[in-house]
Motif scaffolding. Structure first.
Motif, PDB file in Angstrom:
ATOM      1  N   ALA A 149      -1.686   2.942  14.584  1.00  0.00           N
ATOM      2  CA  ALA A 149      -0.452   2.525  13.929  1.00  0.00           C
ATOM      3  C   ALA A 149      -0.108   1.079  14.281  1.00  0.00           C
ATOM      4  O   ALA A 149       0.451   0.338  13.465  1.00  0.00           O
ATOM      5  N   HIS A 150      -0.458   0.660  15.482  1.00  0.00           N
ATOM      6  CA  HIS A 150      -0.151  -0.707  15.920  1.00  0.00           C
ATOM      7  C   HIS A 150      -0.976  -1.753  15.169  1.00  0.00           C
ATOM      8  O   HIS A 150      -0.598  -2.919  15.126  1.00  0.00           O
ATOM      9  N   LEU A 186       5.362   1.218   8.878  1.00  0.00           N
ATOM     10  CA  LEU A 186       4.065   0.547   8.949  1.00  0.00           C
ATOM     11  C   LEU A 186       3.038   1.429   9.652  1.00  0.00           C
ATOM     12  O   LEU A 186       1.899   1.561   9.194  1.00  0.00           O
ATOM     13  N   GLY A 187       3.434   2.035  10.773  1.00  0.00           N
ATOM     14  CA  GLY A 187       2.511   2.901  11.489  1.00  0.00           C
ATOM     15  C   GLY A 187       2.115   4.113  10.679  1.00  0.00           C
ATOM     16  O   GLY A 187       0.982   4.602  10.773  1.00  0.00           O
ATOM     17  N   GLY A 188       3.045   4.598   9.845  1.00  0.00           N
ATOM     18  CA  GLY A 188       2.747   5.757   9.016  1.00  0.00           C
ATOM     19  C   GLY A 188       1.642   5.497   8.012  1.00  0.00           C
ATOM     20  O   GLY A 188       0.935   6.433   7.600  1.00  0.00           O
ATOM     21  N   ASP A 192      -6.946  -5.340   0.177  1.00  0.00           N
ATOM     22  CA  ASP A 192      -5.787  -4.488  -0.053  1.00  0.00           C
ATOM     23  C   ASP A 192      -4.933  -4.319   1.204  1.00  0.00           C
ATOM     24  O   ASP A 192      -3.729  -4.082   1.112  1.00  0.00           O
ATOM     25  N   TYR A 193      -5.539  -4.426   2.365  1.00  0.00           N
ATOM     26  CA  TYR A 193      -4.810  -4.216   3.623  1.00  0.00           C
ATOM     27  C   TYR A 193      -3.685  -5.230   3.835  1.00  0.00           C
ATOM     28  O   TYR A 193      -2.534  -4.841   4.064  1.00  0.00           O
ATOM     29  N   PRO A 194      -3.969  -6.533   3.810  1.00  0.00           N
ATOM     30  CA  PRO A 194      -2.871  -7.494   4.034  1.00  0.00           C
ATOM     31  C   PRO A 194      -1.818  -7.470   2.940  1.00  0.00           C
ATOM     32  O   PRO A 194      -0.645  -7.757   3.192  1.00  0.00           O
ATOM     33  N   ILE A 195      -2.219  -7.092   1.716  1.00  0.00           N
ATOM     34  CA  ILE A 195      -1.237  -6.995   0.639  1.00  0.00           C
ATOM     35  C   ILE A 195      -0.252  -5.871   0.950  1.00  0.00           C
ATOM     36  O   ILE A 195       0.968  -6.036   0.908  1.00  0.00           O
ATOM     37  N   ALA A 196      -0.792  -4.701   1.271  1.00  0.00           N
ATOM     38  CA  ALA A 196       0.036  -3.523   1.550  1.00  0.00           C
ATOM     39  C   ALA A 196       0.920  -3.741   2.771  1.00  0.00           C
ATOM     40  O   ALA A 196       2.117  -3.421   2.749  1.00  0.00           O
ATOM     41  N   GLY A 197       0.347  -4.299   3.829  1.00  0.00           N
ATOM     42  CA  GLY A 197       1.113  -4.517   5.048  1.00  0.00           C
ATOM     43  C   GLY A 197       2.247  -5.494   4.856  1.00  0.00           C
ATOM     44  O   GLY A 197       3.377  -5.260   5.316  1.00  0.00           O
ATOM     45  N   ALA A 198       1.971  -6.601   4.178  1.00  0.00           N
ATOM     46  CA  ALA A 198       3.008  -7.614   3.952  1.00  0.00           C
ATOM     47  C   ALA A 198       4.138  -7.047   3.096  1.00  0.00           C
ATOM     48  O   ALA A 198       5.323  -7.240   3.392  1.00  0.00           O
ATOM     49  N   LEU A 199       3.791  -6.353   2.028  1.00  0.00           N
ATOM     50  CA  LEU A 199       4.797  -5.824   1.121  1.00  0.00           C
ATOM     51  C   LEU A 199       5.677  -4.776   1.802  1.00  0.00           C
ATOM     52  O   LEU A 199       6.911  -4.800   1.676  1.00  0.00           O
ATOM     53  N   MET A 200       5.055  -3.852   2.546  1.00  0.00           N
ATOM     54  CA  MET A 200       5.829  -2.822   3.235  1.00  0.00           C
ATOM     55  C   MET A 200       6.734  -3.445   4.286  1.00  0.00           C
ATOM     56  O   MET A 200       7.891  -3.056   4.435  1.00  0.00           O
ATOM     57  N   THR A 201       6.229  -4.420   4.996  1.00  0.00           N
ATOM     58  CA  THR A 201       7.000  -5.096   6.034  1.00  0.00           C
ATOM     59  C   THR A 201       8.232  -5.772   5.470  1.00  0.00           C
ATOM     60  O   THR A 201       9.332  -5.671   6.013  1.00  0.00           O
ATOM     61  N   GLU A 202       8.066  -6.454   4.360  1.00  0.00           N
ATOM     62  CA  GLU A 202       9.130  -7.290   3.814  1.00  0.00           C
ATOM     63  C   GLU A 202      10.227  -6.512   3.100  1.00  0.00           C
ATOM     64  O   GLU A 202      11.274  -7.074   2.776  1.00  0.00           O
ATOM     65  N   PHE A 203      10.006  -5.219   2.884  1.00  0.00           N
ATOM     66  CA  PHE A 203      11.038  -4.370   2.306  1.00  0.00           C
ATOM     67  C   PHE A 203      11.633  -3.390   3.318  1.00  0.00           C
ATOM     68  O   PHE A 203      12.620  -2.720   3.030  1.00  0.00           O
ATOM     69  N   SER A 204      11.052  -3.273   4.513  1.00  0.00           N
ATOM     70  CA  SER A 204      11.437  -2.222   5.456  1.00  0.00           C
ATOM     71  C   SER A 204      12.721  -2.534   6.227  1.00  0.00           C
ATOM     72  O   SER A 204      12.966  -3.680   6.599  1.00  0.00           O
ATOM     73  N   ALA A 237       1.957   1.309  -0.819  1.00  0.00           N
ATOM     74  CA  ALA A 237       1.197   0.677   0.259  1.00  0.00           C
ATOM     75  C   ALA A 237       0.183   1.631   0.885  1.00  0.00           C
ATOM     76  O   ALA A 237      -0.922   1.222   1.260  1.00  0.00           O
ATOM     77  N   SER A 238       0.538   2.905   1.013  1.00  0.00           N
ATOM     78  CA  SER A 238      -0.358   3.855   1.680  1.00  0.00           C
ATOM     79  C   SER A 238      -1.619   4.127   0.884  1.00  0.00           C
ATOM     80  O   SER A 238      -2.598   4.645   1.421  1.00  0.00           O
ATOM     81  N   GLY A 239      -1.609   3.762  -0.395  1.00  0.00           N
ATOM     82  CA  GLY A 239      -2.836   3.897  -1.176  1.00  0.00           C
ATOM     83  C   GLY A 239      -3.977   3.103  -0.580  1.00  0.00           C
ATOM     84  O   GLY A 239      -5.150   3.486  -0.690  1.00  0.00           O
ATOM     85  N   SER A 240      -3.654   1.998   0.070  1.00  0.00           N
ATOM     86  CA  SER A 240      -4.679   1.153   0.684  1.00  0.00           C
ATOM     87  C   SER A 240      -5.429   1.900   1.775  1.00  0.00           C
ATOM     88  O   SER A 240      -6.668   1.891   1.821  1.00  0.00           O
ATOM     89  N   THR A 241      -4.694   2.545   2.682  1.00  0.00           N
ATOM     90  CA  THR A 241      -5.353   3.240   3.783  1.00  0.00           C
ATOM     91  C   THR A 241      -6.018   4.526   3.312  1.00  0.00           C
ATOM     92  O   THR A 241      -7.076   4.904   3.810  1.00  0.00           O
ATOM     93  N   PHE A 242      -5.403   5.222   2.339  1.00  0.00           N
ATOM     94  CA  PHE A 242      -6.028   6.424   1.794  1.00  0.00           C
ATOM     95  C   PHE A 242      -7.394   6.084   1.202  1.00  0.00           C
ATOM     96  O   PHE A 242      -8.390   6.766   1.464  1.00  0.00           O
ATOM     97  N   LEU A 243      -7.433   5.029   0.390  1.00  0.00           N
ATOM     98  CA  LEU A 243      -8.687   4.644  -0.255  1.00  0.00           C
ATOM     99  C   LEU A 243      -9.720   4.174   0.762  1.00  0.00           C
ATOM    100  O   LEU A 243     -10.909   4.463   0.625  1.00  0.00           O
ATOM    101  N   ASP A 244      -9.271   3.463   1.786  1.00  0.00           N
ATOM    102  CA  ASP A 244     -10.188   3.035   2.841  1.00  0.00           C
ATOM    103  C   ASP A 244     -10.837   4.251   3.493  1.00  0.00           C
ATOM    104  O   ASP A 244     -12.058   4.335   3.629  1.00  0.00           O
ATOM    105  N   GLY A 245     -10.012   5.226   3.903  1.00  0.00           N
ATOM    106  CA  GLY A 245     -10.541   6.419   4.540  1.00  0.00           C
ATOM    107  C   GLY A 245     -11.463   7.200   3.625  1.00  0.00           C
ATOM    108  O   GLY A 245     -12.522   7.688   4.044  1.00  0.00           O
ATOM    109  N   TYR A 246     -11.080   7.318   2.358  1.00  0.00           N
ATOM    110  CA  TYR A 246     -11.889   8.079   1.405  1.00  0.00           C
ATOM    111  C   TYR A 246     -13.234   7.401   1.154  1.00  0.00           C
ATOM    112  O   TYR A 246     -14.286   8.055   1.179  1.00  0.00           O
ATOM    113  N   ILE A 247     -13.202   6.104   0.916  1.00  0.00           N
ATOM    114  CA  ILE A 247     -14.434   5.371   0.596  1.00  0.00           C
ATOM    115  C   ILE A 247     -15.393   5.341   1.783  1.00  0.00           C
ATOM    116  O   ILE A 247     -16.610   5.460   1.625  1.00  0.00           O
ATOM    117  N   ILE A 248     -14.841   5.206   2.998  1.00  0.00           N
ATOM    118  CA  ILE A 248     -15.675   5.228   4.200  1.00  0.00           C
ATOM    119  C   ILE A 248     -16.225   6.626   4.448  1.00  0.00           C
ATOM    120  O   ILE A 248     -17.395   6.808   4.799  1.00  0.00           O
TER     121      ILE A 248
END
Length: 458
Positions: free
Chosen positions: A358-359, A144-146, A123-135, A23-34
Motif C-alpha cells: 500500500a505504501h 491510495l493503499g486500497g 497507467d500507474y502514475p496516472i491512477a495514483g496522481a488522480l486519486m491523490t488529487e481528489f482524496s 483508478a483501481s482498474g490500473s492495479t487490477f489489470l496489472d495483477g491480471y496481466i501478470i
C-alpha cells in the motif's frame, strides 16, 4: 452562509468511491496481466519449444516494459493531463491484448508483452496522481493503499480464468492471454465520464476550469485548496532538484525491494506450491488463486493502521515480518511440513506484503507536488519494475540450480534490506495536506539552514 471548505476537507462520498473504481482498474489489470501468463506458460510449454531463458523472458517482458511506461507515461501525465492519458493508455492495452491471440512464435509474445508492460506502467502514475488529487486528507492513505488490493483481486482472477480455460485444449493459452482485453475495454468505456484533476489544471494556469470542476462535484462553497496551486512548468529533472532527489531515492529503494521478491514468488507460485508437495492435477492453480485472495486479509487492517498510526511504522514492521516469514519458509521447504503450517507462513508473508505494498501508492503520490507528481510516481514505478523483472527472470533459474530453499532465503534477505532502508529513511505524512507532505524535505532543509546560520552567528 455555509463555511468554505477545501477538497481535502470533504468527507468520503459516492464520487470518491467512483474515482477509486477508475483508478483501481490500473492495479487490477496489472495483477491480471501478470498472473494470466503464469497459467498460459504451463500450457505453452507443451506446444512450443521454449528454453528456460525464453520462459523467463516471457514472464519478465511485461515488467520490463513497465520501466519505460512508468518513466514516459508519468511525464506525459504531467504534461497533457490525467484523463487524456488514461484513455490513450487503455486503447493501446486493448489492442495489444487482442494481438496476443495470434502469436506463432515465443519471441512475438515477448514483444507484445513488453508493449503491454509499457501501457500498464503508464497507467500507474496516472491512477495514483488522480486519486491523490481528489482524496480527502484524512482518508488519502487508505484510498491510495486500497488500490494495491485490487492487484491481488486481478491476480487471483487470472488464475481462476486460466483454470477454467484449461479445458479449451491446445489453444487455451491464446484465449487466456487475450482475455485481458475484456476488463480493459470495460475500463476504457467507464473512464470516458471521469473528470480532469483540478489540481493539474491549476498547475497549468487553467484555474477557471479547475474551480468549475470543483464546484460541479462538491458544491459552490468548496474550493480546491487552502494553499494556491501555482503555475509550474513540468521538467523531468525537477524530481531530483529542490530536495526531492532524496525522496526519489527512498521511494525507489523501498518500492524495488518490496516487489523484487513479490514478483519472483507470485509469477511462479503454482510451481512453488508443487515443490511444497501440493501438486494434484491442476489444483495448484486454484491454490494460487485462494492464497492471493487470502492475502487481501492483510489489506483491511493495513488501511486502518496507516491512518491510525502512520505511514512510517506500518512500512517498517511489514518489511520485518515478511522477511522473517520467508526465512522460515526457506528453512522448512524440504521437511514435508503440514499443509496448514506452510499455508500459514504464506498467508503471514502475503498479508503483510499486501499491507506493505500500500505504501508503494501512498509515498510516491504524497511526497511530490502536482506538477511533477506523475513524473516522480512514474519514475519510481518504472525503476521498481526493473527489480520486478529481475526477480521474475532469475527466479526459475535460481530454483532450478539452487533449489526452492535458497530462493526463499534470497527473497527474505532482500526484504530485510528493505526493513533497514525504511527504518532510516521513511518520513511521516499522516494527516498532512498535499502541500505540507510535498514540502517535507524543504522544511528539513530550511531547519538545517537556520541551525547552521545560528551556529555561525554564535
Amino acid at each position: 452562509m455555509s463555511k468554505v471548505r477545501t477538497m481535502e476537507e470533504m468527507p468520503l462520498s459516492r464520487f470518491h468511491y467512483k474515482m477509486f473504481a477508475y483508478a483501481s482498474g490500473s492495479t487490477f489489470l496489472d495483477g491480471y496481466i501478470i498472473g494470466i501468463v503464469a497459467v498460459a506458460l504451463s500450457v505453452m510449454q507443451t506446444q512450443l519449444d521454449m528454453s528456460v531463458t525464453m520462459i523467463g523472458l516471457i514472464g519478465a517482458a511485461t515488467l520490463a516494459g513497465m520501466l519505460f511506461g512508468g518513466i514516459l507515461g508519468g511525464y506525459l501525465t504531467d504534461l497533457i493531463g490525467r484523463k487524456k492519458m488514461f484513455l490513450i493508455d487503455m486503447l493501446v492495452m486493448a489492442i495489444v491484448s487482442i494481438l496476443q491471440f495470434y502469436v506463432n512464435d515465443p519471441m512475438q509474445l515477448v514483444i507484445l508483452r513488453f508493449i503491454l508492460g509499457i501501457a500498464v506502467g503508464a497507467d500507474y502514475p496516472i491512477a495514483g496522481a488522480l486519486m491523490t488529487e481528489f482524496s480527502p486528507a484524512k482518508n488519502r492513505g487508505a484510498l491510495l493503499g486500497g488500490l494495491n488490493g485490487l492487484w491481488y483481486v486481478g491476480y487471483a482472477s487470472s488464475f481462476v480464468v486460466g483454470y477454467l480455460m484449461l479445458s479449451i485444449g491446445e489453444d487455451g493459452w491464446r484465449w487466456m492471454l487475450a482475455s485481458s482485453a475484456v476488463p480493459v475495454i470495460i475500463m476504457l468505456i467507464s473512464r470516458l465520464n471521469m473528470p480532469e484533476s483540478p489540481r493539474w489544471l491549476a498547475s497549468k494556469g487553467r484555474e477557471k476550469e479547475a474551480n468549475a470542476i470543483v464546484q460541479k462535484i462538491f458544491g459552490e462553497h468548496v474550493i480546491m485548496s487552502a494553499e494556491p496551486e501555482t503555475k509550474e512548468k513540468t521538467t523531468y529533472l525537477d524530481i531530483f532538484r529542490n530536495g526531492y532527489g532524496k525522496m526519489v531515492i527512498f521511494v525507489t529503494a523501498f518500492y524495488s525491494l518490496q516487489v523484487l521478491p513479490l514478483y519472483g514468488i507470485n509469477t511462479y507460485i503454482p510451481e512453488i506450491l508443487a515443490q511444497f508437495g501440493f501438486a494434484n492435477g491442476t489444483r495448484e492453480y486454484l491454490g494460487a488463486a485462494v492464497i492471493n485472495i487470502i492475502y487481501l486479509i492483510g489489506l483491511l487492517p493495513a488501511l486502518y493502521l496507516v491512518e491510525r498510526y502512520g505511514r512510517r511504522p506500518t512500512l517498517i514492521w511489514a518489511f520485518f515480518v515478511c522477511s522473517i516469514s520467508l526465512f522460515v519458509l526457506g528453512a522448512t521447504s524440504g521437511l514435508n511440513m503440514p499443509f496448514i503450517f506452510t499455508l500459514a507462513l504464506f498467508v503471514i508473508y502475503g498479508t503483510f506484503n499486501t499491507g506493505m505494498g500500500a505504501h508503494c501508492w501512498i509515498y510516491p503520490n504524497e511526497l511530490f507536488p502536482t506538477h511533477i507528481r506523475g513524473t516522480a510516481g512514474g519514475f519510481t514505478t518504472g525503476v521498481a519494475r526493473v527489480a520486478s523483472s529481475i526477480g521474475t527472470f532469475f527466479s526459475p533459474a535460481i530454483m532450478a540450480s539452487y533449489g526452492l530453499s535458497t530462493t526463499l532465503y534470497i527473497c527474505g534477505a532482500v526484504l530485510f534490506i528493505g526493513f533497514l532502508v525504511s527504518l532510516f529513511m521513511a518520513p511521516e505524512t499522516k494527516n498532512m495536506s498535499l502541500t505540507e507532505a510535498s514540502s517535507l524535505n524543504k522544511s528539513k532543509d530550511i531547519e538545517q539552514d537556520s541551525f547552521a546560520s545560528e551556529k555561525t552567528a554564535n
